[in-house]
Design a protein around this motif. Structure first.
Motif: not given
Length: 76
Positions: A58-76
């Motif tokens: 979902v985040l990647s799809a939203a980012a594609a509309k803004k011509n950016v790439k997104v990375t999501l990291k879940l920390e401990d």
């Protein structure tokens, strides 16, 4: 991106007040680091990681509309 990630993760969490999302932007890349409470990690990750993969999609799809790439990291 941070707002969307926060909304998605808080809706999955039993303790939405413990959800913290940090955003770092570099050129056309957005790096999101998130922390959730220990008891919510299983819900957020899901079986075989299917829930967190869906959030990333979902985040990647939203980012594609803004011509950016997104990375999501879940920390401990």
């Amino acid at each position: 991106m941070k707002e969307l990630a926060t909304i998605l993760l808080k809706s999955l969490s039993a303790n939405p007040d413990n959800v913290v999302v940090e955003e770092k932007v570099e050129n056309t890349k957005v790096y999101l680091t998130t922390k959730v409470s220990a008891e919510d990690k299983g819900k957020v990750i899901g079986k075989d990681g299917c829930i967190i993969k869906a959030v990333r999609t979902v985040l990647s799809a939203a980012a594609a509309k803004k011509n950016v790439k997104v990375t999501l990291k879940l920390e401990d």
